[in-house]
Design an enzyme around this catalytic site. Structure first.
Site, mmCIF file in Angstrom:
data_model
loop_
_atom_site.group_PDB
_atom_site.id
_atom_site.type_symbol
_atom_site.label_atom_id
_atom_site.label_comp_id
_atom_site.label_asym_id
_atom_site.label_seq_id
_atom_site.Cartn_x
_atom_site.Cartn_y
_atom_site.Cartn_z
ATOM 1 N N ASP A 68 -1.539 16.330 -1.807
ATOM 2 C CA ASP A 68 -1.719 15.447 -2.977
ATOM 3 C C ASP A 68 -0.882 15.822 -4.222
ATOM 4 O O ASP A 68 -0.519 17.065 -4.302
ATOM 5 C CB ASP A 68 -3.053 15.805 -3.300
ATOM 6 C CG ASP A 68 -3.760 14.694 -4.232
ATOM 7 O OD1 ASP A 68 -3.101 14.559 -5.345
ATOM 8 O OD2 ASP A 68 -4.431 13.862 -3.944
ATOM 9 N N HIS A 74 -4.376 0.636 8.429
ATOM 10 C CA HIS A 74 -4.648 0.251 7.030
ATOM 11 C C HIS A 74 -6.178 -0.215 7.258
ATOM 12 O O HIS A 74 -6.515 -1.230 7.690
ATOM 13 C CB HIS A 74 -4.009 -0.682 6.412
ATOM 14 C CG HIS A 74 -4.311 -1.081 4.907
ATOM 15 N ND1 HIS A 74 -3.918 -0.362 3.703
ATOM 16 C CD2 HIS A 74 -5.207 -1.964 4.443
ATOM 17 C CE1 HIS A 74 -4.341 -0.647 2.677
ATOM 18 N NE2 HIS A 74 -5.100 -1.635 2.999
ATOM 19 N N ASN A 118 -13.763 8.768 -1.276
ATOM 20 C CA ASN A 118 -14.096 7.952 -2.371
ATOM 21 C C ASN A 118 -14.058 6.754 -2.013
ATOM 22 O O ASN A 118 -12.921 6.264 -1.307
ATOM 23 C CB ASN A 118 -13.458 8.203 -3.655
ATOM 24 C CG ASN A 118 -13.334 9.502 -4.167
ATOM 25 O OD1 ASN A 118 -14.289 10.195 -4.357
ATOM 26 N ND2 ASN A 118 -12.042 10.329 -4.684
ATOM 27 N N CYS A 120 0.698 -1.175 -0.025
ATOM 28 C CA CYS A 120 -0.107 0.020 -0.027
ATOM 29 C C CYS A 120 0.887 1.413 0.088
ATOM 30 O O CYS A 120 1.485 1.534 0.931
ATOM 31 C CB CYS A 120 -1.012 -0.128 1.188
ATOM 32 S SG CYS A 120 -1.813 1.705 1.222
ATOM 33 N N CYS A 175 0.480 3.275 3.090
ATOM 34 C CA CYS A 175 1.062 2.820 4.282
ATOM 35 C C CYS A 175 2.579 3.137 4.258
ATOM 36 O O CYS A 175 3.191 3.415 5.148
ATOM 37 C CB CYS A 175 0.816 1.432 4.121
ATOM 38 S SG CYS A 175 -0.713 0.695 4.909
ATOM 39 N N THR A 217 -8.449 5.362 -5.928
ATOM 40 C CA THR A 217 -7.317 4.942 -6.943
ATOM 41 C C THR A 217 -6.216 4.198 -5.866
ATOM 42 O O THR A 217 -5.360 3.430 -6.157
ATOM 43 C CB THR A 217 -6.768 5.779 -7.612
ATOM 44 O OG1 THR A 217 -6.179 6.881 -6.877
ATOM 45 C CG2 THR A 217 -7.594 6.337 -8.734
ATOM 46 N N HIS A 264 -9.946 13.479 1.419
ATOM 47 C CA HIS A 264 -9.331 14.759 0.547
ATOM 48 C C HIS A 264 -9.979 15.966 1.387
ATOM 49 O O HIS A 264 -11.034 16.179 1.605
ATOM 50 C CB HIS A 264 -9.958 14.783 -0.911
ATOM 51 C CG HIS A 264 -9.622 13.675 -1.730
ATOM 52 N ND1 HIS A 264 -8.471 13.679 -2.591
ATOM 53 C CD2 HIS A 264 -10.057 12.232 -1.785
ATOM 54 C CE1 HIS A 264 -8.131 12.386 -3.194
ATOM 55 N NE2 HIS A 264 -9.349 11.712 -2.744
ATOM 56 N N HIS A 278 -8.884 7.577 2.887
ATOM 57 C CA HIS A 278 -8.358 8.654 2.914
ATOM 58 C C HIS A 278 -9.305 9.939 2.721
ATOM 59 O O HIS A 278 -10.118 9.716 1.929
ATOM 60 C CB HIS A 278 -6.992 9.067 1.913
ATOM 61 C CG HIS A 278 -7.562 8.509 0.579
ATOM 62 N ND1 HIS A 278 -7.680 7.279 -0.018
ATOM 63 C CD2 HIS A 278 -7.538 9.359 -0.725
ATOM 64 C CE1 HIS A 278 -8.111 7.392 -1.114
ATOM 65 N NE2 HIS A 278 -7.719 8.822 -1.630
#
Length: 116
Positions: free
Chosen positions: A30, A46, A87, A4, A7, A95, A102, A100
């Protein structure tokens, strides 16, 4: 999770522009910003997505939301406005399969749902 990317960022194995870090969370800019301020806030634990949360994660996620609020205010978004986006899974544009948030702002944001 060993493969990941988030991670690895949280562990310091991959460089990032961190704006916050503690024992539970990491926040970084980002690499493909969709707004003048575009920060990703992740738990170091995770979890693949919001859809994978367990009841035991409720406290962690509450802390994540409050940390997101603090980061937004520290970035000067408290007065003008901020968008928080999660998302979940491929069709929603996730993706990286590590939960996470944003944190977006710094300009008037469109109604587009293209945040990835």
């Amino acid at each position: 999770m060993s493969d990941c990317i988030f991670c690895k960022i949280a562990a310091g194995e991959i460089p990032s522009t961190k704006v916050y870090e503690d024992a539970e969370f990491c926040a970084f800019k980002d690499l493909n910003p969709q707004a003048p301020v575009h920060i990703l806030l992740i738990p170091k634990k995770h979890i693949s997505s919001l859809l994978e949360l367990q009841e035991a994660d409720a406290t962690l996620m509450g802390k994540l939301l409050f940390r997101g609020q603090k980061i937004a205010k520290e970035q000067g978004l408290g007065e003008s406005g901020v968008r928080f986006v999660f998302n979940c899974k491929d069709d929603a544009g996730q993706t990286v399969h590590h939960i996470h948030c944003h944190i977006l702002g710094g300009a008037r944001l469109s109604d587009s749902f293209g945040v990835r």
